[in-house]
Design a protein around this motif. Structure first.
Motif, mmCIF file in Angstrom:
data_model
loop_
_atom_site.group_PDB
_atom_site.id
_atom_site.type_symbol
_atom_site.label_atom_id
_atom_site.label_comp_id
_atom_site.label_asym_id
_atom_site.label_seq_id
_atom_site.Cartn_x
_atom_site.Cartn_y
_atom_site.Cartn_z
ATOM 1 N N SER A 88 0.857 -1.184 0.000
ATOM 2 C CA SER A 88 0.000 0.000 0.000
ATOM 3 C C SER A 88 0.895 1.237 0.000
ATOM 4 C CB SER A 88 -0.948 0.009 1.202
ATOM 5 O OG SER A 88 -0.237 0.132 2.405
ATOM 6 N N ARG A 89 0.383 2.294 -0.561
ATOM 7 C CA ARG A 89 1.078 3.573 -0.576
ATOM 8 C C ARG A 89 0.078 4.649 -0.200
ATOM 9 N NH1 ARG A 89 4.524 0.674 -0.467
ATOM 10 N NH2 ARG A 89 6.261 0.294 -1.860
ATOM 11 N N CYS A 90 0.545 5.628 0.534
ATOM 12 C CA CYS A 90 -0.320 6.730 0.947
ATOM 13 C C CYS A 90 0.408 8.043 0.732
ATOM 14 C CB CYS A 90 -0.678 6.610 2.430
ATOM 15 S SG CYS A 90 -1.536 5.102 2.862
ATOM 16 N N SER A 101 -0.143 -2.196 11.960
ATOM 17 C CA SER A 101 -0.375 -3.384 11.149
ATOM 18 C C SER A 101 -0.140 -4.634 11.989
ATOM 19 C CB SER A 101 0.592 -3.374 9.961
ATOM 20 O OG SER A 101 0.307 -4.425 9.073
ATOM 21 N N ASN A 114 -4.793 -3.695 8.963
ATOM 22 C CA ASN A 114 -4.086 -2.411 8.928
ATOM 23 C C ASN A 114 -5.026 -1.313 9.386
ATOM 24 O OD1 ASN A 114 -1.638 -3.330 7.858
ATOM 25 N ND2 ASN A 114 -2.376 -3.140 5.770
ATOM 26 N N TYR A 116 -4.924 2.864 9.263
ATOM 27 C CA TYR A 116 -4.242 4.080 8.813
ATOM 28 C C TYR A 116 -4.853 5.252 9.566
ATOM 29 C CZ TYR A 116 -2.834 0.983 5.049
ATOM 30 O OH TYR A 116 -2.334 -0.070 4.343
#
Length: 121
Positions: A88-90, A101, A114, A116
């Motif tokens: 994943s990328r944010c 996580s 997870n 966020y």
């Protein structure tokens, strides 16, 4: 700049850091209690993934951390010699935004949960 009270600058970020350790404990507890003896059954695991996400979201909200948006993502899969990679990328501010996580395995399944946490002004 003169006369302003310290901490009133809206760009100063969160007053305290997001409690990652407490969220780690929530993930371990919720995922472990839901899946400890659970065999992999697709329909049941689909429902359990949704249930776990709801419970995690509620328990993280109960921590009452102001001004954070919370995203909870859970995965459950069957363990039978196959591999799986999840990425994943944010786009976020590393000074205030963070994540927690947890990975779980028993004899027939694996799970990934997870959380966020994204700070907003």
């Amino acid at each position: 700049m003169h006369g302003g009270a310290a901490g009133n600058d809206p760009r100063s970020g969160p007053p305290k850091p997001f409690p990652v350790a407490a969220v780690d404990d929530i993930l371990r507890d919720v995922v472990g209690s839901h899946l400890r003896e659970q065999p992999y059954e697709p329909a049941r695991c689909r429902d359990m993934a949704k249930d776990m996400a709801e419970v995690i979201k509620a328990r993280v909200k109960d921590l009452m951390v102001p001004r954070y948006k919370i995203v909870v993502v859970t995965h459950i899969g069957q363990l039978n010699e196959q591999g799986m990679q999840i990425g994943s990328r944010c786009l976020w501010d590393p000074a205030s935004d963070t994540f927690s996580s947890y990975v779980f395995k028993n004899t027939s399944l694996f799970a990934l949960a997870n959380v966020y946490a994204v700070y907003f002004e």
